[in-house]
Enzyme design. Structure first.
Site, PDB file in Angstrom:
ATOM      1  N   CYS A   1       9.475   2.121   3.304  1.00  0.00           N
ATOM      2  CA  CYS A   1      10.281   0.530   3.517  1.00  0.00           C
ATOM      3  C   CYS A   1      12.047   0.903   3.728  1.00  0.00           C
ATOM      4  CB  CYS A   1      10.555   0.371   2.502  1.00  0.00           C
ATOM      5  SG  CYS A   1      11.295   0.240   1.398  1.00  0.00           S
TER       6      CYS A   1
ATOM      7  N   PHE B   1       0.956  -1.499   0.147  1.00  0.00           N
ATOM      8  CA  PHE B   1       0.027  -0.243   0.007  1.00  0.00           C
ATOM      9  C   PHE B   1       0.844   1.005   0.095  1.00  0.00           C
ATOM     10  CE2 PHE B   1       0.827  -0.266   4.445  1.00  0.00           C
ATOM     11  CZ  PHE B   1       1.070   1.323   4.985  1.00  0.00           C
TER      12      PHE B   1
ATOM     13  N   SER C   1       5.752  -6.880   2.952  1.00  0.00           N
ATOM     14  CA  SER C   1       6.161  -7.538   4.309  1.00  0.00           C
ATOM     15  C   SER C   1       6.577  -8.474   4.226  1.00  0.00           C
ATOM     16  CB  SER C   1       5.019  -7.362   5.078  1.00  0.00           C
ATOM     17  OG  SER C   1       4.077  -8.465   5.362  1.00  0.00           O
TER      18      SER C   1
ATOM     19  N   LYS D   1      -1.424  -7.234  -9.031  1.00  0.00           N
ATOM     20  CA  LYS D   1      -1.623  -7.238  -8.027  1.00  0.00           C
ATOM     21  C   LYS D   1      -1.531  -6.187  -7.346  1.00  0.00           C
ATOM     22  CE  LYS D   1      -2.530  -7.934  -4.584  1.00  0.00           C
ATOM     23  NZ  LYS D   1      -3.378  -7.232  -3.844  1.00  0.00           N
TER      24      LYS D   1
ATOM     25  N   GLU E   1       9.225  -4.241  13.153  1.00  0.00           N
ATOM     26  CA  GLU E   1       9.201  -3.247  11.942  1.00  0.00           C
ATOM     27  C   GLU E   1       7.528  -2.319  12.760  1.00  0.00           C
ATOM     28  OE1 GLU E   1       7.661  -3.694   8.002  1.00  0.00           O
ATOM     29  OE2 GLU E   1       9.409  -2.189   7.622  1.00  0.00           O
TER      30      GLU E   1
ATOM     31  N   GLU F   1      -4.977  -3.771  -2.142  1.00  0.00           N
ATOM     32  CA  GLU F   1      -6.292  -3.340  -1.810  1.00  0.00           C
ATOM     33  C   GLU F   1      -6.589  -2.139  -1.331  1.00  0.00           C
ATOM     34  OE1 GLU F   1      -4.517  -6.085  -0.462  1.00  0.00           O
ATOM     35  OE2 GLU F   1      -5.680  -7.212   0.577  1.00  0.00           O
ATOM     36  N   ARG F   2      -6.053  -1.631  -0.781  1.00  0.00           N
ATOM     37  CA  ARG F   2      -6.324  -0.300  -0.420  1.00  0.00           C
ATOM     38  C   ARG F   2      -5.870   1.082  -0.210  1.00  0.00           C
ATOM     39  NH1 ARG F   2      -1.643  -2.460   4.858  1.00  0.00           N
ATOM     40  NH2 ARG F   2      -2.110  -4.542   5.479  1.00  0.00           N
TER      41      ARG F   2
HETATM   42  P1  NAD Z   1       1.772  -6.291   2.813  1.00  0.00           P
HETATM   43  O1  NAD Z   1       2.836  -7.800   2.954  1.00  0.00           O
HETATM   44  O2  NAD Z   1       0.518  -6.483   3.925  1.00  0.00           O
HETATM   45  O3  NAD Z   1       0.953  -6.486   1.695  1.00  0.00           O
HETATM   46  C1  NAD Z   1       1.737  -6.924   0.376  1.00  0.00           C
HETATM   47  C2  NAD Z   1       1.278  -7.363  -0.937  1.00  0.00           C
HETATM   48  O4  NAD Z   1       0.590  -8.831  -0.601  1.00  0.00           O
HETATM   49  C3  NAD Z   1      -0.554  -6.970  -1.080  1.00  0.00           C
HETATM   50  O5  NAD Z   1      -0.885  -6.775  -2.426  1.00  0.00           O
HETATM   51  C4  NAD Z   1      -1.171  -7.768  -0.387  1.00  0.00           C
HETATM   52  O6  NAD Z   1      -2.571  -7.203  -0.390  1.00  0.00           O
HETATM   53  C5  NAD Z   1      -0.509  -8.748  -0.489  1.00  0.00           C
HETATM   54  N1  NAD Z   1      -1.139  -9.591   0.535  1.00  0.00           N
HETATM   55  C6  NAD Z   1      -1.309  -9.513   1.888  1.00  0.00           C
HETATM   56  N2  NAD Z   1      -1.314 -10.879   2.895  1.00  0.00           N
HETATM   57  C7  NAD Z   1      -1.258 -12.150   2.234  1.00  0.00           C
HETATM   58  C8  NAD Z   1      -1.627 -13.097   2.146  1.00  0.00           C
HETATM   59  N3  NAD Z   1      -1.416 -13.961   3.635  1.00  0.00           N
HETATM   60  N4  NAD Z   1      -1.302 -14.145   0.964  1.00  0.00           N
HETATM   61  C9  NAD Z   1      -0.848 -13.688  -0.017  1.00  0.00           C
HETATM   62  N5  NAD Z   1      -0.687 -12.065  -0.152  1.00  0.00           N
HETATM   63  C10 NAD Z   1      -0.863 -11.265   1.133  1.00  0.00           C
HETATM   64  O7  NAD Z   1       2.393  -5.117   3.043  1.00  0.00           O
HETATM   65  P2  NAD Z   1       1.721  -3.690   3.339  1.00  0.00           P
HETATM   66  O8  NAD Z   1       1.180  -3.368   5.003  1.00  0.00           O
HETATM   67  O9  NAD Z   1       0.977  -3.164   2.424  1.00  0.00           O
HETATM   68  O10 NAD Z   1       2.898  -2.482   2.935  1.00  0.00           O
HETATM   69  C11 NAD Z   1       3.821  -2.613   3.808  1.00  0.00           C
HETATM   70  C12 NAD Z   1       5.371  -3.473   4.240  1.00  0.00           C
HETATM   71  O11 NAD Z   1       5.733  -3.633   2.489  1.00  0.00           O
HETATM   72  C13 NAD Z   1       6.290  -2.740   5.114  1.00  0.00           C
HETATM   73  O12 NAD Z   1       7.043  -4.348   5.630  1.00  0.00           O
HETATM   74  C14 NAD Z   1       7.414  -2.161   4.366  1.00  0.00           C
HETATM   75  O13 NAD Z   1       8.270  -2.350   5.028  1.00  0.00           O
HETATM   76  C15 NAD Z   1       7.287  -3.660   3.031  1.00  0.00           C
HETATM   77  N6  NAD Z   1       7.609  -2.920   2.145  1.00  0.00           N
HETATM   78  C16 NAD Z   1       9.041  -3.485   1.079  1.00  0.00           C
HETATM   79  C17 NAD Z   1       9.712  -2.518   0.878  1.00  0.00           C
HETATM   80  C18 NAD Z   1      11.352  -3.309   0.185  1.00  0.00           C
HETATM   81  O14 NAD Z   1      10.997  -2.374  -1.228  1.00  0.00           O
HETATM   82  N7  NAD Z   1      11.531  -3.565   0.117  1.00  0.00           N
HETATM   83  C19 NAD Z   1       9.178  -1.770   0.334  1.00  0.00           C
HETATM   84  C20 NAD Z   1       7.304  -1.156   0.632  1.00  0.00           C
HETATM   85  C21 NAD Z   1       6.882  -1.658   1.288  1.00  0.00           C
END
Ligand code: NAD
Length: 498
Positions: free
Chosen positions: A281, A149, A226, A173, A383, A176-177
């Protein structure tokens, strides 16, 4: 209420699964729309569209593919205000910050305008008698991106721009937020001349992700989010025979040496710790002053600045930061602040209970500062992904270096110092992917590559830069003998160049 659907085969398509999720305005807590959550069949439909369109796109010469991106960059610039506002409305960050989000994606689109050069192969004349050898890079076929998101413009573009420029079709994909911007980007790609079916946006949750991970026609998957989900996506993609690069969470430290320009370091900490409400991140969430005197002076300068942060909705053009993304995030961050107090860290600025007049139901967390945090505390290990900075006091440089070295995450790190020897030693020894020397958020530019180490990244090729060209293509090496009529006998031993 408006329902956000999908964008498949160059057209808006309504969701058919019957499942939806709410999309909130984080500043007010109100539901502003709903988003369709795709079923396996809807992912399949997107893949079928991609499959039908991809061979022709791959056969389009690279200069023509590049021209789509030249035009797309122009359109992004023309629509910048509209795109940034659309992004802010769902994410909550300030409009200026959202422009940064779009621009960092745009820069990767600029980079891939060089695709004719970037994807050129290699040729060796006379590798053997009358033998030439050459390597070419061919698209993987269909690539997919699953995005978080916090950067709904930048990260989708980091993925789809190199993938599409290399001749792939793509299934995105998004989170969804905040799903509106990615669909708008797909519309603009069509306006820029991209054939229908090459960029498909399918909204969804775990069900859509699982359908992507197991789809037999998708060859490569890029994930950002994450760490637990990154680990899951990496493992499942690999088990299904797919190439995957998966980027996870972070806990980025900033080491402040006694000789650092303290005002510069404090300003850097303010922007990198509290910008975008700490939901980056590459945010700095741990400050490590070296020596008690540095720590005392640092904290003294930070407190008034944190207390005077301007917090507001995206419509406040003077705001330094906005709300966090969801009620869950709000509760989690406040819970971690409670936890830090229980663990014995000293809460010098308390952002819990911050209320903005007129936005009482918004997900605003005030800027918070903990001092005397230690490496065994949960608030140090986790985090937090919110506007909370932890100060961990280090006795000397070696103790300071040990903190990021031993941390589970390895995304980014910074050192503030005037000592070139210390900076060089730090950059060379620290086991982190991206290093800033007197730079707080060292996000590499489009022509270098982005990626962390340790639990911040799974897979071996990074985002953008030349790594992205390698990730979205497969190498094919051809050994050819011309003229073909050379007469020699059968060879039963392994051919060598002996
Ligand atoms: P998230 O892991 O909750 O979601 C990321 C994606 O995964 C979304 O598209 C979501 O729909 C999908 N998803 C969520 N739960 C899932 C599941 N159980 N099974 C399969 N798919 C699932 O992350 P977020 O809250 O949207 O973003 C924040 C996180 O992203 C933080 O941890 C941040 O550090 C990380 N991030 C990392 C980088 C990097 O380059 N390392 C960059 C930006 C964000």
């Amino acid at each position: 209420m408006h329902e956000i659907g999908h964008f498949i085969g160059g057209k808006h398509v309504a969701g058919t699964s019957g499942r939806t999720a709410n999309v909130y305005n984080p500043a007010t807590g109100e539901v502003q729309s709903t988003v369709a959550l795709a079923s396996v069949e809807e992912i399949r439909a997107a893949v079928e569209n991609a499959k039908a369109a991809q061979p022709k796109w791959a056969a389009t010469n690279p200069q023509r593919r590049a021209r789509v991106f030249f035009k797309f960059v122009e359109l992004l610039n023309t629509h910048m205000d509209e795109l940034a506002t659309m992004l802010s409305k769902e994410h909550g960050k300030t409009v200026e910050d959202s422009k940064g989000d779009v621009i960092r994606g745009l820069e990767v689109c600029e980079f891939v305008c060089g695709i004719p050069h970037l994807a050129k192969g290699e040729f060796t004349e006379g590798a053997g008698p009358a033998i030439d050898m050459y390597s070419i890079r061919q698209p993987v076929g269909i690539g997919a991106g699953i995005t978080p998101f916090n950067f709904p413009g930048m990260i989708p573009m980091w993925m789809f721009a190199p993938a599409i420029a290399c001749g792939n079709a793509f299934i995105l994909k998004p989170s969804e937020r905040d799903p509106s911007l990615p669909i708008r980007l797909a519309e603009l790609m069509i306006e820029a001349g991209l054939p229908a079916g090459i960029l498909n946006v399918v909204n969804g949750d775990k069900a859509a992700v699982d359908a992507i991970l197991t789809d037999p026609d998708i060859g490569a998957i890029s994930f950002v989010g994450s760490t637990p989900i990154a680990r899951y996506v990496y493992g499942t993609a690999a088990a299904n025979g797919k190439r995957a690069q998966c980027f996870g969470g972070a806990k980025n430290h900033m080491i402040i040496m006694p000789d650092a320009d303290l005002d510069q370091a404090v300003n850097a900490l303010m922007g990198a710790g509290y910008g975008s409400a700490g939901e980056r991140c590459m945010a700095i969430s741990v400050a490590v002053p070296v020596g008690e005197d540095t720590a005392n002076r640092l904290v003294e300068k930070l407190i008034p600045k944190i207390e005077s942060l301007r917090i507001g909705p995206y419509t406040d053009d003077k705001a330094d930061m906005g709300p966090v993304i969801t009620k869950d995030a709000y509760n989690r961050i406040n819970g971690l602040i409670d936890r830090g107090v229980e663990e014995g860290a000293k809460l010098l600025v308390d952002g819990r209970g911050f209320k903005l007049q007129g936005y009482e139901d918004g997900y605003f967390v005030g800027g918070s500062l903990f001092d005397h945090v230690t490496a065994d505390m949960d608030i140090y290990k986790a985090e937090i992904f919110g506007p909370v900075l932890s100060v961990v006091r280090a006795k000397n440089y070696e103790d300071a270096l040990e903190l990021p070295m031993k941390h589970e995450y390895g995304n980014g790190v910074a050192i503030y110092t005037r000592d070139g020897d210390a900076a060089r030693d730090f950059a060379s020894r620290v086991n982190i992917g991206m290093i800033g020397v007197n730079v707080p958020i060292p996000v590499p530019l489009a022509y270098h590559s982005f990626g962390g180490w340790k639990a911040s990244s799974f897979g071996d090729l990074n985002q953008h830069g030349t790594d992205s060209i390698k990730f979205w293509t497969r190498t094919k090496t051809i050994t050819a003998r011309w003229p073909s009529g050379i007469k020699d006998g059968a060879e039963f031993v392994m051919p060598t160049m002996k």
